[in-house]
Each structure stands twice: as C-alpha cells, then as structure tokens.
Write an enzyme that holds these catalytic residues in place. Structure first.
Site, PDB file in Angstrom:
ATOM      1  N   HIS A 159     -57.274   0.035 -72.627  1.00 65.47           N
ATOM      2  CA  HIS A 159     -55.946  -0.730 -72.099  1.00 65.47           C
ATOM      3  C   HIS A 159     -56.507  -1.081 -70.595  1.00 65.47           C
ATOM      4  O   HIS A 159     -56.848  -0.166 -69.815  1.00 65.47           O
ATOM      5  CB  HIS A 159     -54.933   0.140 -72.017  1.00 65.47           C
ATOM      6  N   ARG A 184     -43.528  -5.092 -72.820  1.00 65.24           N
ATOM      7  CA  ARG A 184     -43.249  -3.664 -72.144  1.00 65.24           C
ATOM      8  C   ARG A 184     -44.120  -3.602 -70.786  1.00 65.24           C
ATOM      9  O   ARG A 184     -43.380  -3.635 -69.812  1.00 65.24           O
ATOM     10  CB  ARG A 184     -43.815  -2.364 -73.165  1.00 65.24           C
ATOM     11  N   CYS A 210     -47.817  -1.143 -63.368  1.00 63.92           N
ATOM     12  CA  CYS A 210     -47.031   0.019 -63.297  1.00 63.92           C
ATOM     13  C   CYS A 210     -46.248   0.135 -62.227  1.00 63.92           C
ATOM     14  O   CYS A 210     -46.768   0.132 -61.347  1.00 63.92           O
ATOM     15  CB  CYS A 210     -47.727   1.364 -63.774  1.00 63.92           C
TER      16      CYS A 210
HETATM   17  N1  COA Z   1     -34.412   7.719 -72.163  1.00 60.49           N
HETATM   18  C1  COA Z   1     -33.144   7.571 -71.603  1.00 60.49           C
HETATM   19  N2  COA Z   1     -32.603   8.622 -70.726  1.00 60.49           N
HETATM   20  C2  COA Z   1     -33.341   9.673 -70.661  1.00 60.49           C
HETATM   21  C3  COA Z   1     -34.562  10.074 -71.049  1.00 60.49           C
HETATM   22  C4  COA Z   1     -35.115   8.769 -72.041  1.00 60.49           C
HETATM   23  N3  COA Z   1     -36.283   9.075 -72.713  1.00 60.49           N
HETATM   24  N4  COA Z   1     -35.170  11.133 -70.784  1.00 60.49           N
HETATM   25  C5  COA Z   1     -34.197  11.506 -70.074  1.00 60.49           C
HETATM   26  N5  COA Z   1     -33.259  10.644 -69.945  1.00 60.49           N
HETATM   27  C6  COA Z   1     -32.071  11.063 -69.037  1.00 60.49           C
HETATM   28  C7  COA Z   1     -31.260  12.481 -69.187  1.00 60.49           C
HETATM   29  O1  COA Z   1     -30.597  12.327 -70.417  1.00 60.49           O
HETATM   30  C8  COA Z   1     -30.601  12.577 -67.810  1.00 60.49           C
HETATM   31  O2  COA Z   1     -29.656  11.651 -67.880  1.00 60.49           O
HETATM   32  P1  COA Z   1     -28.178  12.205 -67.109  1.00 60.49           P
HETATM   33  O3  COA Z   1     -28.713  12.046 -65.576  1.00 60.49           O
HETATM   34  O4  COA Z   1     -27.183  11.125 -67.515  1.00 60.49           O
HETATM   35  O5  COA Z   1     -27.839  13.611 -67.429  1.00 60.49           O
HETATM   36  C9  COA Z   1     -31.649  12.084 -66.670  1.00 60.49           C
HETATM   37  O6  COA Z   1     -32.415  11.015 -67.712  1.00 60.49           O
HETATM   38  C10 COA Z   1     -32.582  12.799 -66.191  1.00 60.49           C
HETATM   39  O7  COA Z   1     -33.307  13.598 -67.232  1.00 60.49           O
HETATM   40  P2  COA Z   1     -34.547  14.573 -66.888  1.00 60.49           P
HETATM   41  O8  COA Z   1     -35.155  15.114 -68.214  1.00 60.49           O
HETATM   42  O9  COA Z   1     -34.212  15.422 -65.784  1.00 60.49           O
HETATM   43  O10 COA Z   1     -35.465  13.302 -66.568  1.00 60.49           O
HETATM   44  P3  COA Z   1     -36.236  13.028 -65.197  1.00 60.49           P
HETATM   45  O11 COA Z   1     -35.433  12.570 -64.240  1.00 60.49           O
HETATM   46  O12 COA Z   1     -37.023  14.250 -64.648  1.00 60.49           O
HETATM   47  O13 COA Z   1     -37.096  11.766 -65.703  1.00 60.49           O
HETATM   48  C11 COA Z   1     -38.347  10.785 -67.177  1.00 60.49           C
HETATM   49  C12 COA Z   1     -38.094  11.848 -66.592  1.00 60.49           C
HETATM   50  C13 COA Z   1     -39.484  10.752 -68.153  1.00 60.49           C
HETATM   51  C14 COA Z   1     -37.064  10.361 -68.244  1.00 60.49           C
HETATM   52  C15 COA Z   1     -38.357   9.737 -66.355  1.00 60.49           C
HETATM   53  O14 COA Z   1     -39.330   9.688 -65.286  1.00 60.49           O
HETATM   54  C16 COA Z   1     -38.732   8.191 -67.013  1.00 60.49           C
HETATM   55  O15 COA Z   1     -38.089   7.542 -67.740  1.00 60.49           O
HETATM   56  N6  COA Z   1     -40.139   7.715 -66.759  1.00 60.49           N
HETATM   57  C17 COA Z   1     -40.710   6.554 -67.311  1.00 60.49           C
HETATM   58  C18 COA Z   1     -41.668   6.034 -66.598  1.00 60.49           C
HETATM   59  C19 COA Z   1     -42.232   4.644 -67.285  1.00 60.49           C
HETATM   60  O16 COA Z   1     -41.694   3.953 -68.013  1.00 60.49           O
HETATM   61  N7  COA Z   1     -43.447   4.308 -66.579  1.00 60.49           N
HETATM   62  C20 COA Z   1     -44.183   3.127 -66.973  1.00 60.49           C
HETATM   63  C21 COA Z   1     -44.658   3.347 -68.207  1.00 60.49           C
HETATM   64  S1  COA Z   1     -46.256   4.306 -68.132  1.00 60.49           S
HETATM   65 ZN    ZN Z   2     -50.892  -0.797 -68.116  1.00 59.86          ZN
END
Ligand code: COA
Ligand code: ZN
Length: 325
Positions: free
Chosen positions: A206, A13, A239
């Site tokens: 971590h 991951r 990250c």
């Molecule tokens: N898995 C897959 N899709 C997701 C999701 C999840 N956990 N959470 C939200 N989505 C989708 C929504 O369904 C929506 O889809 P659509 O555009 O097809 O309708 C879209 O993402 C936007 O949803 P929203 O709730 O407005 O999310 P956002 O754009 O504010 O993004 C996160 C928020 C949390 C989903 C996004 O920032 C993210 O995935 N971050 C991960 C960061 C990461 O992995 N960092 C490294 C590890 S620490």
């Molecule tokens: Zn890390």
C-alpha cells in the site's frame, strides 16, 4: 499465461476519509459502481471507526449493504480498528474486514489511541473474532517504512508484526507506506525479507505517492514477487493522523505500469477515467496520478477506435495505444 496483478482500490476509504468536501452516501455508491464497471474486483468501501475521529466515514453502516446489494460479485472490504468496529461491520453484513496496526508506539496512539502492545492484542483478538464469524481478513501493518513521529521503522519489527498477524489468522498482510517515504531500494529490501518469512501471495503493498516514488516502489514490489496492491483511483488519499501523508499511488498509474510491463489487471483505463471524472465532480478539484494528462489525451484523441468504454463488470482490459515514438 500473463501474470495477474490484483488491485484493491482504497479510494472510497483512504481517499475520502481526509477530504474537506463531504461525499454523500449516494456519491460514494456511484464511485464504487464506476470502479466495479472499470473491472476493479476488490474495493475498500469504508471504515467502521469512531465518527468523532473520522466524520467522513459516519455512513458506513448505510453504505456497505447498498454496495453489497448492487455489486454482489465485488470483494467489498471495510476497515475496523477494534472489536466494536467488527461488531458494527458484521451487523451491516460485511464479508471482509481489515484491521489496522501501526508498527510504532506513537503512530498507534495518534491513530487509534492505543499503545503498540494494546494495538497488537486488539488486532489479534479482532482477527480471531472475524475468523470465527467466517469473514475474510486483511491486516494492515502501517508505517512499515517510516513513521512521521519515530523515524525509520525497524525492519525486524515489521517482519515480526506481520508474522503475528498471520498467526492470528489474517489472510492477507498489507505492508503500508503510510506517509509515502519509501524508496525502491527500501521496498526491495523489506519485501525481500518479508517474502522469506511469509508467502508472497499473502502479502500486499500500500503505497502513497508523496514524493513521486509510488510507481517506482510498485515496480520494486513486483520484482520482489508481490502481486497484490492497494491503490486509489485518481490518487486521492491520506491519513488525517499521519502528518505529511499525501495521496495514494493512483490506480491508473499502477494499471498502466502493470499492463505495459506484461501483467494483466482486468482493469479498463477508460473505465478508471470515468471514475475519476465522477470523483472530481464530487470533490470539486482536479484529480489524477502522474499519467492523467496522457491518459486523457489518449481518450480525447481516440474517438472510439481503440478506446472502448467499459460496458459492464469485469470485462477484459482495454489497452491504450502505446506512446508515440
Ligand atoms: N466505531 C464507532 N464508535 C466507536 C468505535 C468504532 N469502531 N470504537 C469506539 N467507539 C466509540 C465508543 O463507543 C465511545 O462512544 P461514546 O463516547 O459514545 O461512549 C467512543 O467511541 C470512545 O470509545 P473508546 O474505546 O474510548 O475509543 P477512543 O476514543 O480511544 O478511540 C478509536 C479509539 C479506535 C475508536 C478511534 O481512535 C478511531 O476510530 N480511530 C480511527 C482512526 C482511523 O480511521 N484512521 C485512519 C485509517 S488508518
Ligand atoms: Zn493509506
């Protein structure tokens, strides 16, 4: 009895989420299999996040069931940022999830598009929902030392957030040095304060090795009574949303440090070298932590005498010869 150090390998991951070269689902499965064959008992397999945010993790729902079917004895954890992530993970059969809360306003916005208050509430709700599903839970407290946007993170906030996550039901709190800026002195101070508030057995650390302090920080954590560590085989990691975050503390460096200091890990160093060989083929670049040159030299010169290759899951650790002189 030797004190046991528990390691969660986060390479699939934290390691793969930020790579230019795309690892296929089959490659990821093969990497996890090599980690398990090396005796790693716990792996962070993937994350159920937005595929737009992290395209490298888009195959999470495909990968997790394959890992769990092939390696039922392995603790397979997955990162989820919100309720949607939990629902996807649960549908894929997850037994263990980790929520990711950053300790600052800006880091939460950059990482999960929420402010601190919303991120706390979402993490609490996600943990409670996971508990209701009977899942094991971890909670990351990210940027627990410094934030790339806000500077040094106040210690009282780190303690407060850790307590809140504990109260929300997290089985394990993972104190993360997301950008690898911690020093052993800071680790001693912070983990000392945290172990006053939360049982050491519920705390994990971590570290990233950005400034070469990863092993020293791990030692400071060990001295503070911490026995649970995240690390990444070959030191791969970083990250995409935290500028300056380099690779994680390498699992092989941590195993060497722990075993040479009288702790048991259950992990085979030659087995980790096999996992690194595979990761190098996949990512097409040299990998490895601080000890990699010495470890490879040992393997090449050992010719099977004291360096046995791993034969299966969870076999007893194979010691490398002590350094000459
Ligand atoms: N898995 C897959 N899709 C997701 C999701 C999840 N956990 N959470 C939200 N989505 C989708 C929504 O369904 C929506 O889809 P659509 O555009 O097809 O309708 C879209 O993402 C936007 O949803 P929203 O709730 O407005 O999310 P956002 O754009 O504010 O993004 C996160 C928020 C949390 C989903 C996004 O920032 C993210 O995935 N971050 C991960 C960061 C990461 O992995 N960092 C490294 C590890 S620490
Ligand atoms: Zn890390």
């Amino acid at each position: 009895m030797m004190d046991r150090v528990h390691i969660t390998d986060v390479a699939p991951r934290d390691g793969l989420q930020n790579q230019a070269v795309h690892a296929s689902t089959a490659h990821k499965l093969a990497l996890v299999e090599r980690l398990a064959a090396a005796g790693i008992g716990s792996v962070e397999i993937t994350s159920f996040v937005s595929p737009k945010a992290v395209p490298q993790m888009a195959d999470a729902a495909d990968l997790l069931p394959q890992v769990q079917a092939r390696l039922p004895a392995l603790r397979s954890s997955v990162l989820v940022p919100n309720r949607k992530g939990l629902e996807r993970a649960h549908a894929a059969g997850a037994h263990e999830i980790a929520v990711v809360l950053s300790a600052t306003e800006t880091m939460n916005r950059k990482n999960i598009n929420m402010g601190l208050d919303e991120a706390i509430a979402v993490s609490e709700q996600t943990l409670q929902a996971a508990l209701a599903l009977g899942l094991r839970t971890r909670a990351y407290v990210a940027v627990a030392f410094d934030c790339p946007f806000e500077g040094e993170t106040p210690l009282d906030r780190v303690v407060d957030l850790s307590l809140r996550m504990t109260k929300a039901g997290a089985h394990e709190i993972v104190i993360a040095d997301t950008i690898g800026s911690a020093s052993p002195g800071m680790v001693k101070e912070r983990m000392g304060a945290l172990t006053q508030a939360i049982a050491a057995d519920k705390l994990a650390v971590h570290f990233h090795d950005t400034r070469g302090m990863g092993a020293a920080n791990a030692w400071a954590a060990l001295e503070a009574g911490i026995r649970r560590f995240d690390a990444s085989v070959g030191g791969i990691g970083g990250c995409p949303f935290a500028p300056g975050a380099a690779g994680n503390l390498a699992t092989e460096d941590l195993v060497l440090l722990a075993e040479r200091s009288g702790f048991s890990t259950g992990i085979s160093l030659p087995g980790l070298l096999d996992a690194i060989d595979l990761a190098q083929e996949v990512l097409q670049r040299p990998l490895g932590g601080r000890s990699i040159a010495w470890l490879r030299k040992q393997r090449d010169s050992a010719s099977g005498t004291h360096l046995k290759r791993p034969q299966g899951l969870h076999q007893s650790p194979t010691q490398l010869a002590p350094p000459p002189g």
